[in-house]
Write a protein that holds these residues in place. Sequence first.
Motif, mmCIF file in Angstrom:
data_model
loop_
_atom_site.group_PDB
_atom_site.id
_atom_site.type_symbol
_atom_site.label_atom_id
_atom_site.label_comp_id
_atom_site.label_asym_id
_atom_site.label_seq_id
_atom_site.Cartn_x
_atom_site.Cartn_y
_atom_site.Cartn_z
ATOM 1 N N ARG A 78 80.692 24.762 14.637
ATOM 2 C CA ARG A 78 80.738 26.227 14.256
ATOM 3 C C ARG A 78 81.838 26.633 15.511
ATOM 4 N NH1 ARG A 78 75.734 28.657 16.706
ATOM 5 N NH2 ARG A 78 76.356 28.025 18.805
ATOM 6 N N LYS A 126 81.756 33.324 17.260
ATOM 7 C CA LYS A 126 80.712 33.101 18.341
ATOM 8 C C LYS A 126 81.864 34.042 19.269
ATOM 9 C CE LYS A 126 77.043 30.139 21.239
ATOM 10 N NZ LYS A 126 76.223 31.421 20.718
ATOM 11 N N GLU A 130 68.791 39.401 14.923
ATOM 12 C CA GLU A 130 68.464 38.891 15.441
ATOM 13 C C GLU A 130 68.800 38.960 16.815
ATOM 14 O OE1 GLU A 130 72.679 35.620 15.682
ATOM 15 O OE2 GLU A 130 73.825 37.203 15.827
ATOM 16 N N ALA A 181 70.625 36.981 22.067
ATOM 17 C CA ALA A 181 71.066 35.220 22.264
ATOM 18 C C ALA A 181 70.178 34.756 21.611
ATOM 19 C CB ALA A 181 71.286 35.182 23.651
ATOM 20 N N THR A 182 69.773 34.858 20.898
ATOM 21 C CA THR A 182 69.130 34.029 19.949
ATOM 22 C C THR A 182 68.321 34.173 17.923
ATOM 23 O OG1 THR A 182 67.079 35.753 20.610
ATOM 24 C CG2 THR A 182 67.087 33.423 21.896
ATOM 25 N N ILE A 211 72.863 26.848 15.230
ATOM 26 C CA ILE A 211 73.068 25.797 15.058
ATOM 27 C C ILE A 211 71.361 25.295 15.121
ATOM 28 C CG2 ILE A 211 73.436 23.250 15.836
ATOM 29 C CD1 ILE A 211 75.339 25.421 14.897
ATOM 30 N N THR A 212 70.643 26.144 15.936
ATOM 31 C CA THR A 212 69.587 25.627 16.678
ATOM 32 C C THR A 212 68.058 26.109 14.459
ATOM 33 O OG1 THR A 212 69.242 26.205 18.449
ATOM 34 C CG2 THR A 212 66.652 25.909 17.442
ATOM 35 N N SER A 230 70.042 27.240 21.370
ATOM 36 C CA SER A 230 69.850 26.121 22.116
ATOM 37 C C SER A 230 69.128 25.535 23.459
ATOM 38 C CB SER A 230 71.207 25.692 22.280
ATOM 39 O OG SER A 230 72.480 25.678 21.135
HETATM 40 N N1 PLP Z 1 72.444 35.017 17.991
HETATM 41 C C1 PLP Z 1 73.273 34.918 19.480
HETATM 42 C C2 PLP Z 1 73.873 36.391 18.754
HETATM 43 C C3 PLP Z 1 73.508 34.063 20.302
HETATM 44 O O1 PLP Z 1 73.741 34.923 22.143
HETATM 45 C C4 PLP Z 1 73.029 32.769 19.514
HETATM 46 C C5 PLP Z 1 72.896 31.552 21.129
HETATM 47 O O2 PLP Z 1 73.934 31.681 21.595
HETATM 48 C C6 PLP Z 1 71.880 32.712 18.809
HETATM 49 C C7 PLP Z 1 71.537 33.225 18.541
HETATM 50 C C8 PLP Z 1 71.779 30.998 18.854
HETATM 51 O O3 PLP Z 1 72.373 30.313 18.506
HETATM 52 P P1 PLP Z 1 72.157 29.027 18.993
HETATM 53 O O4 PLP Z 1 71.018 28.373 18.225
HETATM 54 O O5 PLP Z 1 73.027 28.214 17.931
HETATM 55 O O6 PLP Z 1 71.782 28.414 20.715
#
Ligand code: PLP
Length: 299
Positions: free
Chosen positions: A52, A148, A181, A184-185, A209-210, A246
Motif C-alpha cells: 500500500r 494514504k 468509513e 481512521a478505521t 489492510i485489516t 491496524s
Molecule cells: N480508514 C482510514 C481513513 C484510516 O486512516 C485507517 C487507518 O489508519 C483505516 C481506514 C484502517 O486501515 P488499516 O486497517 O490499514 O489500519
Amino acid sequence: MPRYAYANGRFRPHNQASVHIEDRGYQFADGVYEVVPVHKGQVVDEEPHLDRLARSLGELRIDMPMSRHALKLVSHELIRRNALTNGFIYMQVTRGVAPRDHKFPKAKPRPALTMTTRQLPAKSDAQVDSGFAVITAPDQRWKRCDIKSISLLPNILAKQQAAEAGCDEAWLIDADGNVTEGAATNAWIVTDDKKVITRQADASILPGITRLSLTQVMARAGYELEIRPFSQQEAMNATEAFLTSSTNFVMPVTRIDGQPVGNGHPGILTMQLRQTYIDEVVTGGRGAAPGDVYRSMAV
Ligand code: PLP
C-alpha cells in the motif's frame, strides 16, 4: 532506555530526530504514511502494508525512498532498538526538501523517509466488552481517499468532534447518506440475517489492510460478506456493527450517535470475527499476501 527514530538516513535518539524546515511534507502535506502493527515484536501484515505504501507513492509520483528489503531492515532495527513488543511502526515518506513552490520541484529531491515506533497496551477485555461509541459526521474529504496521504485535516476534525462528544470514532457520511468509513478505521455492519457488510475499496475509502485480511479470513471460514455501501440509517438499524484498523484489529461498535447498536453489547458474530482475526492474522501470521492490496482495489 533511549527511544530511537529514523530520519535523514540515520537512527537518532527520538528527541533529537528532526526534518528540514522546507520538507514538502511539512509545508504541503506532500507525502504518505503507513501504520504497521507489531505484536510480540513481530510485524503483522508487513507485505500488504508495504504494497500500500508503494501504491500511495506511485499515485503521487514519489519514488520509494529505498528498496522494500531495506525498508524492512530499517523498521526491524527500529523495533529492536526500541524493544517494541506491542504497538506500531509509523513510516512517513514525503517528496523531499525543496524551496517552497506548489508544483513538483524540477530537480527531483530525494524522498524523505522518517520512521518512529509507539508502544501501545493491548486492548483490555473491558474495553472490548464495552465496545466503541461512534458519532456520524459529514465526510468532508477529497476524492482520493484511497491514497494514504499525510493530509488529514478532515479526519482530525471529525475525530476531535467524536472526542468532544465522549466517543471513540466518527463514521463519515457521504452526499448519498452512506457511511464511507471512520476517520481512521473501516466501517462494517451485520444485518439481522447475519450478512456482514462493508463498503467497496474504491477512491472513497482507504483500503484498510485489516479490512483486507479480515475479508480473507472470512472467505476461508465461510462467512457471508456483502461488499456494498450501507446507509447511516442501515447502520442505526444494524444488529451488530464494528470497525477495523491496524491498532484496533476488529473492534465492536456498540453505540452510534448515542443509540445502542442491537442490544448495546458487542455482537456475537463481531466477537467471533475479532477472535478469528487475532488467531489467524495477528498471532498466526496468515494475513494478506503481497499483491493482495492491488487485487482488492479492483473489487
Ligand atoms: N480508514 C482510514 C481513513 C484510516 O486512516 C485507517 C487507518 O489508519 C483505516 C481506514 C484502517 O486501515 P488499516 O486497517 O490499514 O489500519
